[in-house]
Write a protein that holds these residues in place. Sequence first.
Motif, PDB file in Angstrom:
ATOM      1  N   ALA A  42      -6.002   1.652  10.694  1.00 36.38           N
ATOM      2  CA  ALA A  42      -6.751   1.350   9.469  1.00 36.38           C
ATOM      3  C   ALA A  42      -8.054   0.611   9.766  1.00 36.38           C
ATOM      4  O   ALA A  42      -9.077   0.849   9.109  1.00 36.38           O
ATOM      5  CB  ALA A  42      -5.884   0.532   8.515  1.00 36.38           C
ATOM      6  N   ALA A  43      -8.038  -0.282  10.757  1.00 31.52           N
ATOM      7  CA  ALA A  43      -9.258  -1.012  11.101  1.00 31.52           C
ATOM      8  C   ALA A  43     -10.309  -0.067  11.670  1.00 31.52           C
ATOM      9  O   ALA A  43     -11.508  -0.212  11.400  1.00 31.52           O
ATOM     10  CB  ALA A  43      -8.940  -2.126  12.107  1.00 31.52           C
ATOM     11  N   ALA A  44      -9.874   0.919  12.447  1.00 33.25           N
ATOM     12  CA  ALA A  44     -10.807   1.894  13.011  1.00 33.25           C
ATOM     13  C   ALA A  44     -11.377   2.789  11.918  1.00 33.25           C
ATOM     14  O   ALA A  44     -12.561   3.145  11.944  1.00 33.25           O
ATOM     15  CB  ALA A  44     -10.100   2.736  14.077  1.00 33.25           C
ATOM     16  N   VAL A  45     -10.553   3.152  10.928  1.00 33.85           N
ATOM     17  CA  VAL A  45     -11.028   3.961   9.805  1.00 33.85           C
ATOM     18  C   VAL A  45     -12.093   3.195   9.023  1.00 33.85           C
ATOM     19  O   VAL A  45     -13.159   3.726   8.686  1.00 33.85           O
ATOM     20  CB  VAL A  45      -9.848   4.348   8.880  1.00 33.85           C
ATOM     21  N   SER A  46     -11.809   1.925   8.748  1.00 33.92           N
ATOM     22  CA  SER A  46     -12.760   1.100   8.004  1.00 33.92           C
ATOM     23  C   SER A  46     -14.065   0.924   8.772  1.00 33.92           C
ATOM     24  O   SER A  46     -15.164   1.013   8.204  1.00 33.92           O
ATOM     25  CB  SER A  46     -12.126  -0.267   7.707  1.00 33.92           C
ATOM     26  N   ARG A  91      -9.583   6.021   3.577  1.00 34.59           N
ATOM     27  CA  ARG A  91      -8.798   4.946   2.965  1.00 34.59           C
ATOM     28  C   ARG A  91      -7.580   4.665   3.833  1.00 34.59           C
ATOM     29  O   ARG A  91      -6.936   5.585   4.346  1.00 34.59           O
ATOM     30  CB  ARG A  91      -8.354   5.360   1.558  1.00 34.59           C
ATOM     31  N   ASP A  92      -7.279   3.365   3.992  1.00 31.09           N
ATOM     32  CA  ASP A  92      -6.134   2.940   4.796  1.00 31.09           C
ATOM     33  C   ASP A  92      -6.238   3.550   6.193  1.00 31.09           C
ATOM     34  O   ASP A  92      -7.212   3.319   6.885  1.00 31.09           O
ATOM     35  CB  ASP A  92      -4.816   3.297   4.100  1.00 31.09           C
ATOM     36  N   ASP A  93      -5.270   4.369   6.594  1.00 30.25           N
ATOM     37  CA  ASP A  93      -5.292   4.945   7.944  1.00 30.25           C
ATOM     38  C   ASP A  93      -5.579   6.450   7.922  1.00 30.25           C
ATOM     39  O   ASP A  93      -5.242   7.166   8.870  1.00 30.25           O
ATOM     40  CB  ASP A  93      -3.954   4.682   8.653  1.00 30.25           C
ATOM     41  N   VAL A 153       0.855  -1.182   0.000  1.00 29.31           N
ATOM     42  CA  VAL A 153       0.000   0.000   0.000  1.00 29.31           C
ATOM     43  C   VAL A 153       0.887   1.226   0.000  1.00 29.31           C
ATOM     44  O   VAL A 153       1.767   1.367   0.858  1.00 29.31           O
ATOM     45  CB  VAL A 153      -0.923   0.007   1.238  1.00 29.31           C
ATOM     46  N   ALA A 154       0.689   2.060  -0.968  1.00 30.87           N
ATOM     47  CA  ALA A 154       1.496   3.276  -1.040  1.00 30.87           C
ATOM     48  C   ALA A 154       1.171   4.171   0.152  1.00 30.87           C
ATOM     49  O   ALA A 154       0.010   4.341   0.504  1.00 30.87           O
ATOM     50  CB  ALA A 154       1.218   4.012  -2.343  1.00 30.87           C
ATOM     51  N   PRO A 155       2.188   4.694   0.824  1.00 30.12           N
ATOM     52  CA  PRO A 155       1.917   5.556   1.965  1.00 30.12           C
ATOM     53  C   PRO A 155       1.219   6.838   1.541  1.00 30.12           C
ATOM     54  O   PRO A 155       1.419   7.348   0.443  1.00 30.12           O
ATOM     55  CB  PRO A 155       3.319   5.857   2.521  1.00 30.12           C
ATOM     56  N   PHE A 167      -9.849   7.771  -6.757  1.00 28.77           N
ATOM     57  CA  PHE A 167      -8.787   7.556  -5.776  1.00 28.77           C
ATOM     58  C   PHE A 167      -9.029   6.338  -4.896  1.00 28.77           C
ATOM     59  O   PHE A 167      -8.377   6.172  -3.877  1.00 28.77           O
ATOM     60  CB  PHE A 167      -8.550   8.809  -4.907  1.00 28.77           C
ATOM     61  N   GLY A 168      -9.954   5.467  -5.265  1.00 27.21           N
ATOM     62  CA  GLY A 168     -10.112   4.172  -4.618  1.00 27.21           C
ATOM     63  C   GLY A 168     -10.343   4.204  -3.125  1.00 27.21           C
ATOM     64  O   GLY A 168      -9.816   3.361  -2.395  1.00 27.21           O
ATOM     65  N   ALA A 169     -11.116   5.142  -2.641  1.00 29.32           N
ATOM     66  CA  ALA A 169     -11.385   5.251  -1.215  1.00 29.32           C
ATOM     67  C   ALA A 169     -12.890   5.201  -0.967  1.00 29.32           C
ATOM     68  O   ALA A 169     -13.689   5.399  -1.885  1.00 29.32           O
ATOM     69  CB  ALA A 169     -10.815   6.564  -0.665  1.00 29.32           C
ATOM     70  N   ALA A 170     -13.267   4.934   0.275  1.00 29.93           N
ATOM     71  CA  ALA A 170     -14.675   5.031   0.642  1.00 29.93           C
ATOM     72  C   ALA A 170     -15.084   6.497   0.589  1.00 29.93           C
ATOM     73  O   ALA A 170     -14.359   7.373   1.066  1.00 29.93           O
ATOM     74  CB  ALA A 170     -14.878   4.470   2.049  1.00 29.93           C
ATOM     75  N   TYR A 171     -16.238   6.743  -0.007  1.00 30.05           N
ATOM     76  CA  TYR A 171     -16.718   8.112  -0.189  1.00 30.05           C
ATOM     77  C   TYR A 171     -18.151   8.173   0.331  1.00 30.05           C
ATOM     78  O   TYR A 171     -19.024   7.436  -0.131  1.00 30.05           O
ATOM     79  CB  TYR A 171     -16.675   8.479  -1.672  1.00 30.05           C
ATOM     80  N   CYS A 172     -18.389   9.020   1.331  1.00 34.26           N
ATOM     81  CA  CYS A 172     -19.716   9.137   1.934  1.00 34.26           C
ATOM     82  C   CYS A 172     -20.090  10.617   2.060  1.00 34.26           C
ATOM     83  O   CYS A 172     -19.223  11.463   2.305  1.00 34.26           O
ATOM     84  CB  CYS A 172     -19.734   8.505   3.334  1.00 34.26           C
ATOM     85  N   TYR A 173     -21.396  10.893   1.909  1.00 34.45           N
ATOM     86  CA  TYR A 173     -21.839  12.277   2.068  1.00 34.45           C
ATOM     87  C   TYR A 173     -23.264  12.301   2.621  1.00 34.45           C
ATOM     88  O   TYR A 173     -24.016  11.324   2.532  1.00 34.45           O
ATOM     89  CB  TYR A 173     -21.782  13.032   0.738  1.00 34.45           C
ATOM     90  N   ILE A 174     -23.601  13.453   3.206  1.00 35.75           N
ATOM     91  CA  ILE A 174     -24.930  13.644   3.748  1.00 35.75           C
ATOM     92  C   ILE A 174     -25.243  15.137   3.727  1.00 35.75           C
ATOM     93  O   ILE A 174     -24.343  15.975   3.886  1.00 35.75           O
ATOM     94  CB  ILE A 174     -25.040  13.081   5.188  1.00 35.75           C
ATOM     95  N   GLU A 175     -26.494  15.458   3.518  1.00 35.72           N
ATOM     96  CA  GLU A 175     -26.970  16.838   3.629  1.00 35.72           C
ATOM     97  C   GLU A 175     -28.004  16.850   4.760  1.00 35.72           C
ATOM     98  O   GLU A 175     -29.164  16.491   4.548  1.00 35.72           O
ATOM     99  CB  GLU A 175     -27.580  17.307   2.311  1.00 35.72           C
ATOM    100  N   PRO A 176     -27.567  17.215   5.957  1.00 37.43           N
ATOM    101  CA  PRO A 176     -28.468  17.147   7.115  1.00 37.43           C
ATOM    102  C   PRO A 176     -29.731  17.974   6.896  1.00 37.43           C
ATOM    103  O   PRO A 176     -29.666  19.121   6.439  1.00 37.43           O
ATOM    104  CB  PRO A 176     -27.618  17.720   8.262  1.00 37.43           C
TER     105      PRO A 176
END
Length: 199
Positions: free
Chosen positions: A127-131, A172-174, A60-62, A150-159
């Motif tokens: 990383a486990a806590a991030v996931s 992603r990762d840590d 995993v690239a830092p 960029f291969g990461a989890a992407y989440c959004y919300i409009e309260p």
Amino acid sequence: MRRTSPLALSTFVLAGVLAVTLSACAGGSATPTASPTSAPTPTQTAEPEPTPTEPAAPTVAPANLPTDCTTLGTDMSRQDTVGDMTLQSDGTGFEREAPQNAQLALGCDWILDEVAGVLLLISTADAAAVSAAADALPAEGWTCGVADDFGAAYCYIEPADMAGVQQTVVARDDVWVYLETYQRDGNAFLSDIASQIWS
């Protein structure tokens, strides 16, 4: 025709048998045969069982964590998003969605009077806590997926109770990136920041 007496025939037969027996016992001409038990028994050496090898973990690239709010993203996306705003704080003290034991690496809080604002918090955690934190967001009403660029989890919300506010998380990762915008579209800015981190 002369008949041989039974005694003479028996003597002749006995003499013949003795002659054969004696010739077999005489040394020099007979080839000795090996006893079945005289040959050494070969010993078998047990082959060592091959040790299973674990498959190599993918490398995993830092992450390249930014350290300066004024160099985030690209010049264009930064100017379009926060170019008319004032950087007023380093994000310390803001409590937003974050993984357990997250450590703030960079915080940037821009504001334009009461008209618009952008809050960026970049944190690191196990990383486990991030996931786990990202996996928990959908249950809280967030819409989540995987960012293609960029291969990461992407989440959004409009309260619903915060008009004009959008909250976005990229994980992603840590690394955990939280962006909150008020009356401002920060998607291009966030995408450039994520690419900057995980390029």
